[in-house]
Motif scaffolding. Structure first.
Motif, PDB file in Angstrom:
ATOM      1  N   GLY A 137       0.744  -1.337  -0.055  1.00 26.68           N
ATOM      2  CA  GLY A 137      -0.147   0.051  -0.078  1.00 26.68           C
ATOM      3  C   GLY A 137       0.684   1.225  -0.045  1.00 26.68           C
ATOM      4  O   GLY A 137       0.153   2.557   0.092  1.00 26.68           O
ATOM      5  N   GLN A 138       2.177   1.138  -0.057  1.00 31.61           N
ATOM      6  CA  GLN A 138       3.133   2.448   0.137  1.00 31.61           C
ATOM      7  C   GLN A 138       2.835   3.027  -1.253  1.00 31.61           C
ATOM      8  O   GLN A 138       2.860   2.435  -2.310  1.00 31.61           O
ATOM      9  N   LYS A 139       2.684   4.307  -1.077  1.00 30.49           N
ATOM     10  CA  LYS A 139       2.315   5.165  -2.426  1.00 30.49           C
ATOM     11  C   LYS A 139       3.701   5.895  -3.017  1.00 30.49           C
ATOM     12  O   LYS A 139       3.674   6.116  -4.261  1.00 30.49           O
ATOM     13  N   SER A 140       4.521   6.479  -2.206  1.00 31.98           N
ATOM     14  CA  SER A 140       5.541   7.080  -2.761  1.00 31.98           C
ATOM     15  C   SER A 140       6.855   6.439  -2.509  1.00 31.98           C
ATOM     16  O   SER A 140       7.095   5.736  -1.169  1.00 31.98           O
ATOM     17  N   LEU A 141       7.959   6.893  -2.955  1.00 34.82           N
ATOM     18  CA  LEU A 141       9.430   6.698  -2.394  1.00 34.82           C
ATOM     19  C   LEU A 141       9.960   7.819  -1.792  1.00 34.82           C
ATOM     20  O   LEU A 141       9.444   9.130  -2.342  1.00 34.82           O
ATOM     21  N   TYR A 142      10.530   7.824  -0.657  1.00 34.76           N
ATOM     22  CA  TYR A 142      11.117   8.964   0.004  1.00 34.76           C
ATOM     23  C   TYR A 142      12.575   9.283  -0.131  1.00 34.76           C
ATOM     24  O   TYR A 142      13.297   8.257  -0.035  1.00 34.76           O
ATOM     25  N   TYR A 143      12.793  10.345  -0.078  1.00 37.72           N
ATOM     26  CA  TYR A 143      14.556  10.884   0.190  1.00 37.72           C
ATOM     27  C   TYR A 143      14.717  11.920   0.924  1.00 37.72           C
ATOM     28  O   TYR A 143      13.578  12.967   1.232  1.00 37.72           O
ATOM     29  N   ILE A 144      15.691  12.098   1.600  1.00 40.36           N
ATOM     30  CA  ILE A 144      16.160  13.395   2.264  1.00 40.36           C
ATOM     31  C   ILE A 144      17.563  13.752   1.890  1.00 40.36           C
ATOM     32  O   ILE A 144      18.320  13.428   1.363  1.00 40.36           O
ATOM     33  N   THR A 145      17.600  15.264   1.598  1.00 41.05           N
ATOM     34  CA  THR A 145      18.664  15.895   0.941  1.00 41.05           C
ATOM     35  C   THR A 145      19.158  16.924   1.938  1.00 41.05           C
ATOM     36  O   THR A 145      18.465  17.378   2.942  1.00 41.05           O
ATOM     37  N   GLY A 146      20.216  17.671   1.726  1.00 40.84           N
ATOM     38  CA  GLY A 146      20.662  18.753   2.419  1.00 40.84           C
ATOM     39  C   GLY A 146      21.673  18.343   3.489  1.00 40.84           C
ATOM     40  O   GLY A 146      21.325  18.580   4.638  1.00 40.84           O
ATOM     41  N   GLY A 147      23.100  18.120   3.194  1.00 40.18           N
ATOM     42  CA  GLY A 147      24.252  17.994   4.387  1.00 40.18           C
ATOM     43  C   GLY A 147      24.584  16.514   4.094  1.00 40.18           C
ATOM     44  O   GLY A 147      24.567  15.817   3.318  1.00 40.18           O
ATOM     45  N   ASP A 157      24.910  14.079  -1.647  1.00 40.36           N
ATOM     46  CA  ASP A 157      25.730  14.786  -2.594  1.00 40.36           C
ATOM     47  C   ASP A 157      25.326  15.910  -2.793  1.00 40.36           C
ATOM     48  O   ASP A 157      24.136  16.245  -2.814  1.00 40.36           O
ATOM     49  N   GLU A 158      26.406  17.028  -2.928  1.00 42.96           N
ATOM     50  CA  GLU A 158      26.021  18.300  -2.919  1.00 42.96           C
ATOM     51  C   GLU A 158      24.981  18.594  -4.091  1.00 42.96           C
ATOM     52  O   GLU A 158      24.264  19.434  -4.018  1.00 42.96           O
ATOM     53  N   VAL A 159      25.308  17.923  -5.380  1.00 42.32           N
ATOM     54  CA  VAL A 159      24.193  18.218  -6.483  1.00 42.32           C
ATOM     55  C   VAL A 159      22.974  17.563  -6.324  1.00 42.32           C
ATOM     56  O   VAL A 159      21.958  17.958  -6.885  1.00 42.32           O
ATOM     57  N   ASP A 160      22.563  16.701  -5.040  1.00 44.63           N
ATOM     58  CA  ASP A 160      21.229  16.071  -5.221  1.00 44.63           C
ATOM     59  C   ASP A 160      20.012  16.829  -4.963  1.00 44.63           C
ATOM     60  O   ASP A 160      19.201  16.512  -5.745  1.00 44.63           O
ATOM     61  N   GLU A 161      20.105  18.014  -4.080  1.00 37.88           N
ATOM     62  CA  GLU A 161      18.881  18.658  -4.009  1.00 37.88           C
ATOM     63  C   GLU A 161      18.331  19.114  -5.467  1.00 37.88           C
ATOM     64  O   GLU A 161      17.203  19.244  -5.484  1.00 37.88           O
ATOM     65  N   ILE A 162      19.443  19.852  -5.909  1.00 37.60           N
ATOM     66  CA  ILE A 162      19.230  20.685  -7.303  1.00 37.60           C
ATOM     67  C   ILE A 162      18.676  19.382  -8.418  1.00 37.60           C
ATOM     68  O   ILE A 162      17.793  19.725  -8.938  1.00 37.60           O
ATOM     69  N   VAL A 163      19.307  18.252  -8.337  1.00 32.93           N
ATOM     70  CA  VAL A 163      19.016  17.515  -9.423  1.00 32.93           C
ATOM     71  C   VAL A 163      17.492  16.602  -9.061  1.00 32.93           C
ATOM     72  O   VAL A 163      16.817  16.781  -9.729  1.00 32.93           O
ATOM     73  N   PHE A 164      17.591  16.457  -7.816  1.00 36.50           N
ATOM     74  CA  PHE A 164      16.218  15.581  -7.635  1.00 36.50           C
ATOM     75  C   PHE A 164      15.064  16.296  -7.240  1.00 36.50           C
ATOM     76  O   PHE A 164      13.964  15.628  -7.363  1.00 36.50           O
TER      77      PHE A 164
END
Ligand code: ADP
Length: 623
Positions: free
Chosen positions: A424-434, A460-467
């Protein structure tokens, strides 16, 4: 004869070459032969495309001549040649960015630095590892005057007029003690075969060959000239005829890398367009991978004729670590850089090449996962750049990129994360920033842990912008957990009910009044379990970490979006505040809840002194 000084960087390089305990001085020959081959490529190209050069003779060959007795070697080519000006600028300064980079990377530790030379190859100057005196006699194609350039690699060089019967360049090396081992025909043949076997032009060696004289029953020395390399455009031969060693050898000769490549992909396309591509992935990322002026690693050929090796159009920038060859039957020989940029043939080759490289990588990921991790260790980040810039291949790239996660050790793929999703899980989750450690202890993760939802750690530094630009993996939503909107997977949580309870409202109002315009809103959280508070940012606004990064990069005038403070209704502190009347302690608590939430996100406090005063006031009360 005029005397000239070397550019400072050249001196620096020469010092290093002479004093380093370099373990493979033999690469001098690879470098000089590769220069000769480039010079032949250039002249061939001109004779095919420029009227002024069409009538010039072109008998391409590279001649090595060994004089064992005097311990000298000449390397002569019939290529483009150099005039006085060229000699001064090419052999007295360092033009190529690769070498400049190399110098910038030096640590001063002789051992480490000499390893670096091995990876790089430092061009012509590497000959001073084996020679204490070098003479270059060169005549530029289309000109009559030849020039001699002489140097001991120490004090600079001298230049004077000279004679040469045809255009081209002759390099005469007077071997030093280190170089003497190469005054040996057997050794030279071995080195040529090792590094330069697939140079497209014939390489001849002239030397004194021992021959048995039957009549006089003794061996004679006979001056002999023999071709030592295979001189075939290896990439045009069928795969079935090529061994792994053939591929590795070609890789080393075109890339200058001394290590074997990780993988290679050899493709022959026939039909609509005819072309051959041979791509290599270096075992270690090129040192200039993250520099704007990176050196292009793919050479363009047309019908086996070298055209250029600095065309950034051949592959998208995120694949700049790929080395290799594109050889087309359909492009004109005189194709210019301007034409390349919008050439339909090249666009098709490029599109197909990217697909090919990415799908081959996917194969490897599936069939040789261990080996694939070696690739990821070097190239995960450039692939992420592709997410940002290559929309057409986004799905494929998402399959290729690897992630850290709260659920598994090491790295994981999105495909694997998907198989681990809860019913029943609807989304995949991630955390960025640091940094990873900061992300792993973020209060934002608490509820996900509690509900056993996996969260990807994008550190990764680029992750927030990219994702922030990637909102789906297949048909599943990808969500940043530090953004304000809460996900469907958390909504059914009982704590969400609290949001609406009238009881909490007065406290939320109080906190909001205290924090004033530092916050956008204060509300009850559904994402906290153990921590009393956290901050979140709106979906479309940059997070505090991204802001910090943008400011560090010099963008001073971005307005600071206000974060939303969320408090945990189930936490002791909040429960106690709920029953307390509005006093100084409540105000201190409001600020401490806010400041600690910022600290947990790795955001430095605007006013640490006041924070400490408040903390001490509260401590005093509690002790
Ligand atoms: P690189 O070859 O990487 O540019 P080098 O230091 O080996 O660096 O050579 C510097 C330049 O000198 C070359 O770019 C080329 O213009 C010129 N050069 C070197 N060898 C030759 C040669 N055999 N014929 C013509 N030009 C040459």
């Amino acid at each position: 004869m005029s005397k000239r000084e070397f550019q400072t960087e050249v001196n620096q390089l020469l010092q290093l070459i002479v004093h380093s305990l370099y373990s493979h001085p033999e690469i001098f020959l690879r470098e000089l032969i590769s220069n000769a081959s480039d010079a032949l490529d250039k002249l061939r190209h001109l004779t095919l495309t420029e009227d002024a050069y069409k009538s010039l003779p072109f008998n391409p060959r590279i001649d090595l001549e060994l004089d064992e007795k005097n311990s000298t070697l000449t390397i002569a080519d019939t290529g483009i040649g150099m005039n006085e000006e060229d000699l001064i600028s090419h052999l007295g300064t360092i033009a190529r960015s690769g070498t400049k980079n190399f110098l910038a990377q030096l640590s001063g530790d002789a051992k480490k630095d000499s390893n670096l030379i091995g990876q790089f190859g430092v061009g012509f100057y590497s000959a001073f590892m084996v020679a204490d005196r070098i003479e270059v006699i060169s005549r530029k194609a289309g000109e009559d005057q030849a020039w001699r350039w002489i140097s001991d690699g120490k004090t600079g060089f001298e230049i004077e007029p000279a004679e040469r019967s045809v255009a081209g360049t002759t390099i005469l090396l007077h071997f030093n003690d280190e170089g003497k081992q190469y005054a040996n025909s057997w050794r030279l043949m071995e080195v040529v075969k090792k590094y330069s076997n697939h140079i497209a032009f014939p390489i001849f060696l002239t030397y004194d060959k021992s021959q048995w004289n039957e009549a006089e029953k003794k061996s004679d020395k006979v001056r002999t000239t023999e071709q030592v390399n295979a001189a075939s455009a290896l990439w045009r031969r069928p795969k079935s005829e090529l061994t792994d060693d053939d591929y590795k050898e070609l890789y080393k000769s075109i890339s200058g890398d001394s290590q074997d490549p990780l993988f290679w992909f050899h493709t022959r396309a026939e039909g609509n367009l005819d072309y051959t591509t041979l791509f290599y992935i270096p075992a270690k990322a090129p040192l200039d991978l993250y520099q704007a002026e990176y050196k292009v690693g793919v050479k363009l050929y047309v019908k086996r004729v070298f055209i250029m090796d600095d065309a950034k159009e051949l592959l998208p920038p995120y694949l700049r670590f790929v080395r290799g060859i594109i050889d087309s039957e359909d492009l004109p020989l005189n194709v210019s850089r301007e034409i390349l940029q919008q050439n339909r043939v090249l666009t098709s080759i490029r599109t197909a090449s990217v697909k090919k490289i990415l799908s081959e990588l996917k194969n490897i990921a599936e069939n040789q996962p261990e080996k694939y991790l070696e690739f990821i260790a070097e190239y995960n980040r450039p692939l992420k750049e592709g997410l940002y810039s290559d929309y057409a291949n986004r799905e494929l790239l998402l399959e290729l990129i690897r992630f850290k996660s709260t659920r598994v050790e090491g790295l994981t793929s999105l495909a694997d994360v998907k198989t681990r999703m809860n019913a029943g899980q609807k989304s995949l989750y991630y955390i960025t920033g640091g940094a990873e450690s900061l992300l792993r202890t973020s209060p934002l993760l608490e509820i996900y842990k509690k509900k056993d939802l996996e969260v990807l750690i994008l550190d990764d530094e680029v992750d927030e912008i990219v994702f922030s630009g990637v909102d789906k993996y297949g048909d599943i939503d990808l969500k940043a957990i530090n953004k304000a909107s809460t996900s469907d997977d958390l909504k059914d949580d009982t704590t969400a009910e609290v949001d609406n309870t009238e009881a909490l409202k007065p406290l939320l109002e109080k906190l909001k009044a205290t924090l004033g315009d530092r916050v956008k809103d204060v509300r009850a959280s559904v994402r906290l379990a153990d921590s009393p508070s956290c901050i979140v940012t709106d979906e479309e606004e940059p997070s505090p970490q991204l802001l910090q990064m943008l400011r560090a990069m010099g963008q001073k005038d971005i307005p600071t979006p206000k974060p939303t403070l969320e408090i945990n209704p189930d936490h002791e502190i909040v429960k106690k505040l709920l029953v307390r009347s509005d006093d100084a302690v409540t105000q201190d608590a409001a600020w401490l809840l806010f400041d600690q939430a910022l600290l947990m996100e790795g955001v430095p406090l605007q006013d640490p002194a006041t924070f400490v005063q408040r903390l001490n006031r509260v401590l005093t009360l509690s002790i």
